[in-house]
Design an enzyme around this catalytic site. Structure first.
Site, mmCIF file in Angstrom:
data_model
loop_
_atom_site.group_PDB
_atom_site.id
_atom_site.type_symbol
_atom_site.label_atom_id
_atom_site.label_comp_id
_atom_site.label_asym_id
_atom_site.label_seq_id
_atom_site.Cartn_x
_atom_site.Cartn_y
_atom_site.Cartn_z
ATOM 1 N N GLY A 2 42.911 -78.469 -26.801
ATOM 2 C CA GLY A 2 43.790 -77.335 -26.517
ATOM 3 C C GLY A 2 43.056 -76.020 -26.340
ATOM 4 N N THR A 40 32.684 -78.915 -36.832
ATOM 5 C CA THR A 40 32.757 -77.544 -36.308
ATOM 6 C C THR A 40 31.543 -76.724 -36.754
ATOM 7 O OG1 THR A 40 35.132 -77.547 -36.042
ATOM 8 C CG2 THR A 40 34.126 -75.406 -36.386
ATOM 9 N N GLN A 41 31.116 -76.933 -38.005
ATOM 10 C CA GLN A 41 29.887 -76.238 -38.447
ATOM 11 C C GLN A 41 28.735 -76.577 -37.501
ATOM 12 O OE1 GLN A 41 28.822 -76.932 -42.588
ATOM 13 N NE2 GLN A 41 30.982 -77.219 -43.109
ATOM 14 N N GLY A 54 52.623 -85.836 -2.727
ATOM 15 C CA GLY A 54 51.755 -87.003 -2.746
ATOM 16 C C GLY A 54 51.105 -87.230 -1.400
ATOM 17 N N CYS A 76 57.482 -81.154 -1.059
ATOM 18 C CA CYS A 76 56.421 -81.461 -0.119
ATOM 19 C C CYS A 76 56.569 -82.887 0.447
ATOM 20 C CB CYS A 76 55.059 -81.210 -0.743
ATOM 21 S SG CYS A 76 53.808 -80.915 0.520
ATOM 22 N N GLU A 114 51.205 -90.067 8.899
ATOM 23 C CA GLU A 114 50.280 -90.261 7.773
ATOM 24 C C GLU A 114 50.380 -91.698 7.257
ATOM 25 O OE1 GLU A 114 50.949 -87.591 4.479
ATOM 26 O OE2 GLU A 114 49.360 -88.494 3.265
ATOM 27 N N ARG A 149 49.140 -81.341 5.322
ATOM 28 C CA ARG A 149 48.568 -81.484 6.660
ATOM 29 C C ARG A 149 49.625 -81.884 7.684
ATOM 30 N NH1 ARG A 149 43.061 -81.318 6.026
ATOM 31 N NH2 ARG A 149 42.255 -82.251 4.100
ATOM 32 N N HIS A 198 55.488 -75.947 -2.386
ATOM 33 C CA HIS A 198 55.442 -76.340 -3.804
ATOM 34 C C HIS A 198 56.013 -75.227 -4.676
ATOM 35 C CE1 HIS A 198 53.037 -80.021 -3.353
ATOM 36 N NE2 HIS A 198 52.509 -79.390 -2.322
ATOM 37 N N GLU A 217 57.012 -75.382 -7.522
ATOM 38 C CA GLU A 217 56.599 -75.542 -8.925
ATOM 39 C C GLU A 217 55.447 -74.611 -9.313
ATOM 40 O OE1 GLU A 217 56.317 -77.843 -6.552
ATOM 41 O OE2 GLU A 217 54.501 -79.056 -6.743
#
Ligand code: GLN
Length: 538
Positions: free
Chosen positions: A18, A192-193, A359, A386, A410, A470, A515, A517
């Site tokens: 994260g 982490t150390q 896609g 799309c 395509e 395209r 898109h 989104e």
């Protein structure tokens, strides 16, 4: 103007803990304190951008207004900061090498020998350019990967050099992971150390340590980390697993992380406004009602990658829209190849809406088209993004306009009815294998027709949306498809490129060539996603 400050964020111990969300939350905190923030993501890979990387390899390809194809982290930054970003915010090692080599070939170094330190200069130059162009108060640089990998070493070296030159303006935050091994049952700070030791060996002493762990950091471990990492206990911030990513900034705020950072930067908080974010986090936690949405696609069947990475912006946009109505979408992933085997009803019965995301290529396409037929005939709200728009056009051509075998070139180069075909300037790019950053990319204006579903959503006729394709709607079939109920509700300003299609006799059936989104924000859902979920709830 005060000198720009730079905060670098590195990760330790392992990836996928994260760091991106931590960095975005830190940027959010600083923004909420009244500062102009410029986030930068540094990738270690040698690709020039993310556009040529399989999404199943590296997650979604995010697209900015200027057309740069980036890592999904740029999307997280845009959503968290509600701020459009650009190629200035995205650096890859490929870009750095490319710039150096191009300069060398054009005698830009005037006979000097070109050394690795030039890579660091180039990296630093990019950070400064981004700062200047965005007029940022604080640049937040997220270093990709984890400390100790040889492929990201130049970014760390760039930090060290910047710090050496500008002690008071350049700072380092390390995000370390503290595992709790099930056999031991207690949180361990040693990894982490050790990652801080690795940083030290690069000449870097972190100013803050963010302790990612399943649980909050306790006092004992904080003291150990402080002692062995050579730090003040106050500079160690707890970052436990939380219910949602929106809680991270709030958890940080509780520990006055923002104030502490500003203090080191010699800045004072100018405002304190995390209220909207708090409300959002509260909504996210309290929504219970679910609305089942089928996402039909073809990348679902194989591999061990995480779908939530491949479709992150689509998922987030559906959530943003859901929160607007106080519901949460329950996403049902439908593999289109299963539809090809079993039929659509088995998977789509009972769904409140159907989404087909973007896609490429031909596999699983017939299953997606069957799903679209099902949504159309059963009056289930449909939203095609799309490829989802192109496939909806094919479905309508085949089944309403009786154009047997209609397809996209395509998928079938020899189709009798190429209702979707390659854009005129794209063909030679494909033939010469000129794949990198050559699609129709980034923000393009679109004119929306009044009286349509799209116009109802946007509430205006002039919009701008981000693209990555395209192929396009073949205008030779426009009249034929309009006659059977297809409405072209959005097109490029010259009217030539079809951007939005919808169906008349359907509660909500919309396909967009772009898109949407990429522009949805948690507190500002995209109008089309909002209307789509609205239709699903009816
Ligand atoms: N493959 C289609 C095209 O290139 C759609 C691309 C997409 O969905 N992003 O036009």
């Amino acid at each position: 103007m005060a000198r720009t400050k730079y905060i670098f964020i590195s990760g330790g111990v392992m990836s996928s803990v994260g760091k991106g969300i931590t960095a975005a939350s830190i940027a959010k905190l600083l923004q909420s304190k009244g500062y102009r923030v410029c986030p930068i993501k540094c990738e270690s890979y040698l690709n020039i951008d993310s556009g040529t990387i399989r999404p199943t390899e590296h997650g979604e390809v995010f697209v900015c207004d200027d057309g740069i194809e980036t890592d999904q982290d740029i999307g997280t930054y845009e959503r968290f900061l509600d701020q459009p970003l650009s190629r200035d915010n995205f650096v890859t090692m490929g870009q750095i090498y490319q710039a150096i080599i191009e300069r060398e070939r054009s005698f830009g170094y005037e006979g000097e020998d070109v050394e690795a330190v030039h890579l660091c200069d180039e990296i630093i130059g990019r950070f400064k350019t981004a700062a200047r162009k965005s007029r940022a108060d604080v640049v937040v640089v997220e270093l990709g990967g984890t400390v100790g990998e040889y492929w990201n070493i130049f970014y760390y070296e760039a930090y060290r050099i910047m710090k050496l030159r500008n002690k008071d303006s350049v700072f380092h935050i390390h995000v370390g992971y503290l595992p709790t091994p099930p056999t031991v049952g207690e949180m361990k700070s040693k990894p982490t150390q050790l990652s801080v030791r690795l940083l030290n060996s690069l000449g870097i002493q972190p100013d803050f340590l963010v302790a990612r762990a399943e649980r909050p950091l306790d006092r004992k471990r904080k003291e150990r980390l402080a002692l062995f990492c050579n730090m003040d206990g106050d500079d160690i911030i707890s970052n436990p697993d939380l219910d949602s990513v929106y809680d991270v900034a709030i958890k940080f705020d509780e520990q006055e992380f923002g104030e502490r950072i500003l203090k080191k930067l010699h800045l004072k908080p100018k405002s304190k406004d995390l209220n909207d974010w708090r409300k959002l986090a509260e909504t996210v936690k309290t929504v219970v009602n679910e609305v089942p949405i089928a996402v039909v696609g073809k990348y679902f069947a194989t591999g061990d990658y995480v779908l939530s990475d491949v479709y992150v912006s689509v998922i987030e946009s559906l959530k943003h829209a859901g929160w607007h109505y106080g519901v949460k979408p329950k996403l049902v992933w439908v593999d289109s190849e299963k539809i090809e085997a079993d039929g659509a009803a088995k998977y789509l019965e009972g769904m409140a809406g159907v989404v087909v995301p973007g896609g490429f290529g031909g596999r699983g396409i017939e299953g997606i088209i069957q799903a679209i037929t099902f949504a159309r005939e059963h009056k289930i709200p449909y939203f095609g993004l799309c490829y989802g728009m192109q496939l909806a056009t094919i479905e309508i051509a085949r089944n309403l306009a009786d154009l047997k075998g209609a397809n996209s070139t395509e998928i079938d180069a020899k189709t009798k009815h190429p209702v979707i075909h390659i854009m005129p300037d794209q063909e030679k790019k494909l033939l010469s294998r000129d794949y990198g950053a050559t699609m129709r990319l980034g923000a393009w204006d679109c004119h929306v027709t009044k009286g349509t579903k799209a116009h109802e959503a946007y509430g205006k006729t002039d919009i701008s949306e981000r693209h990555r394709h395209r192929y396009e709607f073949n205008n030779a079939y426009r009249a034929r498809l309009e006659k059977v109920g297809l409405t072209i509700s959005g097109a490029s300003p010259d009217g030539k490129l079809v951007e939005i299609v919808e169906l008349k006799d359907h509660p909500w059936f919309v396909g967009v060539q772009f898109h949407p989104e990429f522009q949805s924000r948690p507190l500002r859902p995209h109008p089309l996603f909002r209307e789509f979920i609205g239709a699903c709830l009816k």
